[in-house]
Design a protein around this motif. Structure first.
Motif, PDB file in Angstrom:
ATOM      1  N   ARG A  44      -0.530   5.382  -4.975  1.00  0.00           N
ATOM      2  CA  ARG A  44       0.784   4.967  -4.461  1.00  0.00           C
ATOM      3  C   ARG A  44       1.696   4.521  -5.599  1.00  0.00           C
ATOM      4  O   ARG A  44       2.899   4.724  -5.542  1.00  0.00           O
ATOM      5  N   ALA A  45       1.116   3.949  -6.664  1.00  0.00           N
ATOM      6  CA  ALA A  45       1.904   3.602  -7.848  1.00  0.00           C
ATOM      7  C   ALA A  45       2.432   4.872  -8.508  1.00  0.00           C
ATOM      8  O   ALA A  45       3.583   4.918  -8.951  1.00  0.00           O
ATOM      9  N   ASP A  46       1.603   5.918  -8.531  1.00  0.00           N
ATOM     10  CA  ASP A  46       2.065   7.202  -9.075  1.00  0.00           C
ATOM     11  C   ASP A  46       3.207   7.765  -8.234  1.00  0.00           C
ATOM     12  O   ASP A  46       4.166   8.313  -8.767  1.00  0.00           O
ATOM     13  N   THR A  47       3.097   7.628  -6.919  1.00  0.00           N
ATOM     14  CA  THR A  47       4.174   8.066  -6.028  1.00  0.00           C
ATOM     15  C   THR A  47       5.466   7.327  -6.359  1.00  0.00           C
ATOM     16  O   THR A  47       6.529   7.944  -6.495  1.00  0.00           O
ATOM     17  N   LEU A  48       5.374   6.005  -6.520  1.00  0.00           N
ATOM     18  CA  LEU A  48       6.569   5.227  -6.846  1.00  0.00           C
ATOM     19  C   LEU A  48       7.148   5.623  -8.196  1.00  0.00           C
ATOM     20  O   LEU A  48       8.369   5.700  -8.341  1.00  0.00           O
ATOM     21  N   ARG A  49       6.302   5.870  -9.164  1.00  0.00           N
ATOM     22  CA  ARG A  49       6.786   6.290 -10.486  1.00  0.00           C
ATOM     23  C   ARG A  49       7.619   7.574 -10.374  1.00  0.00           C
ATOM     24  O   ARG A  49       8.700   7.672 -10.939  1.00  0.00           O
TER      25      ARG A  49
END
Length: 144
Positions: A44-49
């Motif tokens: 999900r952090a990758d999605t936000l990035r």
């Protein structure tokens, strides 16, 4: 970065409308999200990035001439979602978030919409009251 006094955790920061500000925005959003409980190496952090990179890049590319700065707004909702808004002063509303287009442009926003939809989030556009700009919002659930 400014912490907003609100019922839910929130912050806002401004970046200049330059390409060099894209990684700055991406890192700031992840720093805030990890402070709110998102593991920094979670998908999900990758999605936000990716979402932040695309939204800020579009604001710089398409609205930089009309925007003295770009605002990035974050809220932690009471339902356990991170809401991110990217505001600029250009009135154009990108169609790729609103409908399917067959152009060669807008593919990054199609990817944003797909990623947000895939994790159960939402995306939308809110025009300024004076119609002189807009905020593109995405809401992404935090993992349990």
């Amino acid at each position: 970065m400014t912490a907003l006094r609100d019922a839910t955790p929130a912050c806002r920061f401004q970046i200049p409308p330059h390409n060099a500000a894209v990684p700055q925005a991406r890192h700031a959003v992840i720093d805030v999200a990890t402070g709110w409980g998102l593991p920094p190496h979670h998908e999900r952090a990758d999605t936000l990035r990716l979402v932040v990179s695309e939204l800020v890049t579009n604001a710089v590319k398409h609205a930089g001439m009309l925007s003295p700065q770009i605002d990035v707004i974050l809220h932690l909702t009471d339902t356990g979602c991170i809401q991110i808004g990217v505001h600029d002063r250009h009135p154009f509303r990108p169609k790729a978030l609103l409908e399917t287009v067959d152009d060669d442009s807008g593919r990054g926003l199609h990817i944003v919409k797909y990623l947000v939809d895939e994790c159960g989030g939402t995306a939308g556009i809110e025009p300024d009251p004076d119609l002189g700009g807009k905020t593109i919002w995405v809401t992404v659930p935090l993992p349990h």
